[in-house]
Motif scaffolding. Structure first.
Motif, PDB file in Angstrom:
ATOM      1  N   ARG A   8       0.825  -1.215   0.000  1.00  0.00           N
ATOM      2  CA  ARG A   8       0.000   0.000   0.000  1.00  0.00           C
ATOM      3  C   ARG A   8       0.859   1.265   0.000  1.00  0.00           C
ATOM      4  NH1 ARG A   8      -4.894  -1.575   4.205  1.00  0.00           N
ATOM      5  NH2 ARG A   8      -5.901  -3.069   2.807  1.00  0.00           N
ATOM      6  N   GLU A  11       2.177   1.734  -3.477  1.00  0.00           N
ATOM      7  CA  GLU A  11       1.128   2.217  -4.372  1.00  0.00           C
ATOM      8  C   GLU A  11       0.851   3.704  -4.135  1.00  0.00           C
ATOM      9  OE1 GLU A  11      -2.162  -0.373  -3.502  1.00  0.00           O
ATOM     10  OE2 GLU A  11      -1.308  -2.058  -4.627  1.00  0.00           O
ATOM     11  N   ARG A  12       0.904   4.098  -2.891  1.00  0.00           N
ATOM     12  CA  ARG A  12       0.558   5.487  -2.552  1.00  0.00           C
ATOM     13  C   ARG A  12       1.708   6.459  -2.802  1.00  0.00           C
ATOM     14  NH1 ARG A  12      -2.430   7.601   2.914  1.00  0.00           N
ATOM     15  NH2 ARG A  12      -2.695   9.709   2.183  1.00  0.00           N
ATOM     16  N   PHE A  13       2.951   6.060  -2.447  1.00  0.00           N
ATOM     17  CA  PHE A  13       4.071   6.978  -2.489  1.00  0.00           C
ATOM     18  C   PHE A  13       5.093   6.654  -3.569  1.00  0.00           C
ATOM     19  CE2 PHE A  13       2.661   6.766   2.006  1.00  0.00           C
ATOM     20  CZ  PHE A  13       2.118   8.040   2.079  1.00  0.00           C
TER      21      PHE A  13
END
Length: 159
Positions: A8, A11-13
């Motif tokens: 996650r 995916e986010r950063f």
């Protein structure tokens, strides 16, 4: 769970920031004997995990050990409800609804029954505060949330 968190975060950063960062890594370890040198971290956080370690006092001592002087310890944990009416409602929900939801959603009511029982056996906010002081933390306190269903406990390693 650790790999889910890492996925996650990527995916986010993005993977580049995680791969090149010295301040963020994903490591599995025993909270009672952390694989880090003394005085490594400015901040130590744990959420809904302290009540699941075998020796809470050892985990608190090791959290203290890995903090730098002036470091902050934060623990989010299920706690004891302090309002009698809310406690009755919460107990009914915990012992009857949560295991039923566990059975319906995960096909496993026993794990959710354990969750409820482990919360009740963990102790009060004041007891955890005392254990933190015993481990060496100063300026120890807690903030109840949702009437004490959960609490954020904090303490500081002295300079």
């Amino acid at each position: 769970m650790l790999r889910v968190g890492e996925r996650r975060a990527r995916e986010r950063f993005g993977s580049d920031i995680i791969d090149s960062s010295r301040s963020l890594s994903f490591r599995q370890g025993n909270a009672q004997c952390l694989p880090f040198d003394d005085g490594t971290f400015d901040l130590y956080t744990i959420a809904f995990g302290l009540r699941n370690v075998t020796d809470v006092d050892a985990a608190l001592r090791d959290a203290y050990r890995v903090l730098k002087p002036g470091g902050r310890y934060l623990c989010l944990e299920f706690s004891n409800v302090d309002n009698a009416l809310l406690k009755q409602v919460y107990d009914a929900y915990s012992f009857h609804v949560i295991p039923t939801i566990g059975q319906v959603v995960a096909g496993d009511s026993k794990s959710y029954q354990y969750l409820v029982e482990s919360i009740r056996k963990f102790g009060t906010q004041e007891q955890l505060k005392g254990r933190m002081v015993e481990a060496g933390f100063e300026n120890v306190g807690y903030t109840n949330m949702t009437g004490g269903i959960v609490a954020v406990h904090e303490g500081w390693k002295p300079l």
